[in-house]
Design an enzyme around this catalytic site. Sequence first.
Site, PDB file in Angstrom:
ATOM      1  N   CYS A   1       0.858  -1.253  -0.172  1.00  0.00           N
ATOM      2  CA  CYS A   1       0.323  -0.015  -0.258  1.00  0.00           C
ATOM      3  C   CYS A   1       0.817   1.125   0.113  1.00  0.00           C
ATOM      4  CB  CYS A   1      -0.729   0.225   1.496  1.00  0.00           C
ATOM      5  SG  CYS A   1      -1.805  -1.645   1.247  1.00  0.00           S
TER       6      CYS A   1
ATOM      7  N   ASP B   1       2.634  -1.285   8.256  1.00  0.00           N
ATOM      8  CA  ASP B   1       1.741  -1.078   6.878  1.00  0.00           C
ATOM      9  C   ASP B   1       0.934   0.128   6.904  1.00  0.00           C
ATOM     10  OD1 ASP B   1       1.023  -2.094   3.661  1.00  0.00           O
ATOM     11  OD2 ASP B   1      -1.184  -2.308   4.995  1.00  0.00           O
TER      12      ASP B   1
ATOM     13  N   ASP C   1      10.347  33.037 -26.572  1.00  0.00           N
ATOM     14  CA  ASP C   1       9.771  33.659 -27.689  1.00  0.00           C
ATOM     15  C   ASP C   1      10.158  34.946 -27.049  1.00  0.00           C
ATOM     16  OD1 ASP C   1       9.112  34.093 -29.485  1.00  0.00           O
ATOM     17  OD2 ASP C   1       6.390  34.531 -29.026  1.00  0.00           O
TER      18      ASP C   1
ATOM     19  N   THR D   1       8.511  38.222 -28.144  1.00  0.00           N
ATOM     20  CA  THR D   1       7.156  38.790 -28.178  1.00  0.00           C
ATOM     21  C   THR D   1       5.517  38.547 -27.603  1.00  0.00           C
ATOM     22  OG1 THR D   1       7.827  39.698 -30.045  1.00  0.00           O
ATOM     23  CG2 THR D   1       4.974  40.361 -29.773  1.00  0.00           C
TER      24      THR D   1
END
Length: 747
Positions: free
Chosen positions: A406, A728, A448, A450
């Site tokens: 688990c 667990d 980029d 612009t």
Amino acid sequence: MTAPLDQARTRQTRFKIGGMDCASCAVKIDTAVRRLDGVADVSVSVTGASMTVSHGGPLNDDKVLRQVARLGYGIVKAEAGNSKRSSLATPKPGADDHADHDHEGQDHAGHDHRGGQAAGSSRPHSGAESGQAWWRARRAALTLTCAAALLAAYGIGHLFPAAERWVFLAALLVGLVPIARRALMATLAGTPFTIEMLMTIAAVGAVMINATKEAAAVVVLFLIGELLEGVAAGRARASIQGLADLVPKTALVERAGGTSEIPADRLAVGDIIVVRPGDRIPADGEIVEGSSDIVEAPVTGESTPKRKGVAETVFAGTINSDGVLKVRVTAVASDNTIAKVVRLVEEAQEAKAPTERFIDRFSRVYTPGVLVVGALVALLPPLVAGGDWNEWIYKGLAILLIGCPCALVISTPAAIAAGLATGARRGLLMKGGAVLEGFRRITAVAFDKTGTLTAGKPVVTDIVAYGRDKRGVLALAAALEQGSSHPLATAILDKAKADKAPVLAAKAISGKGVEGSVGGITVFLGSGQAAGERADMTQAQRLAVDSLTGQGRTVSVLVADGVVAGLIAMRDEPRPDAAAGIAALKAEGIRAVMLTGDNRRTAQAIATSLGIEARAELLPQDKQRIVGELQREGLTVAKVGDGINDAPALAAADIGIAMGGGTDVALETADAAILHGRVMDVARMVRLSRAVMANIGQNITVALGLKAVFLVTTILGITGLWPAILADTGATVLVTANAMRLLRWRG
């Protein structure tokens, strides 16, 4: 058998599922439904509490309903109007959406789902009704009933010692029967190695060696652990689904000369809605009347309000601060920004990260391996060394509980889900765990210019006046530009808020500028070369033009009655946080490059102000080529662009990030999207990725570390079944709670 998928003829049917709480639930359902005849593909969304089944021919809905209900989940067929599946989160080729894995098998004993208790099952696994408190869920009732039975067994056993074994057996059966039934149904549906199966074997084995009391206590602890896990895991779902609650349920719409209140989900594109001060905006739209400060934090994470007026876009879920607005609706409720973000994150969680896929594959071997190790521990010492059978069987059963996968299997998807959700709430959208994980490996970012590093529209930066004041120069220029939609004209008009003289007989001269009569004065506004044809420019004026042009600015010269009256310089300026965003990337050890089609002089001026290297005068294919060159240098490259003219480079990069190209483009292109135009968000995505992967590392360490410790102590006889189940379920709760810390991440 799963039928081959024919995209041209495949149809899809959508179901709502109640009771799912983690990736294991999704895989169990996926495995079971894929076994049905006619099913070509299955996609299960835990956060969306939904399942989409692709099929080439007619689908027997009843078989699907029965198959899922047998596993203990509630299920109903979704309404036809909701069956459309978003295509926003298309992972790159190779993404494994449905890798088999075995924790994966864990039911979580009746999870309380916001999806509600769908019809089709009355099993304990079904969650609470939608919006119902977790303690009213069926799984909570089962846990409390089992705990009460255990306490009663202790009391009865103390009063009647002869009946002790039988009352504890009865208490055990209260919790074990539902668990065993789910184990059996999962096995019949194709998932035999589940936590329920390991729990059933361990409990039955404990009864056989007269450890009934301990077995009953272990079942109660298991159910409590599952309950706590479900509460913690539910926070991730609530975080993203809570976005949908930001959109108001009603809207004031203008119709037939008056206003009326209608449900927001009935708004149509083109409707005019009235938004009062303090109200949330009920739909994406465009302002047609009024202006106000808009708080966009719910959508973009930006805490500072933005002043917006006529023709500007507003998003559903944002807050109108101080003015009455009339807004034209541009998207229906199911297609507004909030709805798209929710769908994006729900579907992104179906695309597994590489680490998650590895853990899934590992668990397929790990869980059967645990059974083998447990059997060897139980059998070999008595057979080979003459050990006590009861003692070693007890240790073998404890190892089954210690070895439950688990915590290990949930360690990665829990962190990925929390990371995707917290990113979405801050306008950082990533299409799947693979993309989220990939950000930590980025070593170079190509921007980029612009609309990405810059705002995408020029603004007036300098006004130089000759013989007049600056305000008078701006007023004359604005008078000439009245009615023009040219970007430079818009920049001048935005700058001039007052003292605009009326324009008389203005006319445009193609390629050179605009001239007209303003208050009896003949005025011309245009390039330096064109102005020089109409007036004598001094050496100082020419040097001023050259100086401003050298800084990447576009310079317009104003001539009034044949004399140079002033200079107006404009430039597409960097975003306010661009320099800080580039610096943040450098601080993370990431190289930043600007790719632009603009001229070298303008590009270099912007690059110098931001501290970034520049490549200028590029075509789209040149940008793609440069991305490839960076990759051949051994760099992992992210490309940031507007998602339109940068498409080749975005596709070539290891991760493409869309920004500044509009909401639809930002959501539907590239691998990730920055909803708000912040350069700093690129560095935040990298930091979020690293935080998530560090969290996953911590989770795996906790999951495996606790198992290793208790494995040794169990073999040495120091610990038994109780500590084993705590190892667990306790580890599962710790791992889930640790992952949920990411919901508080602030970047």
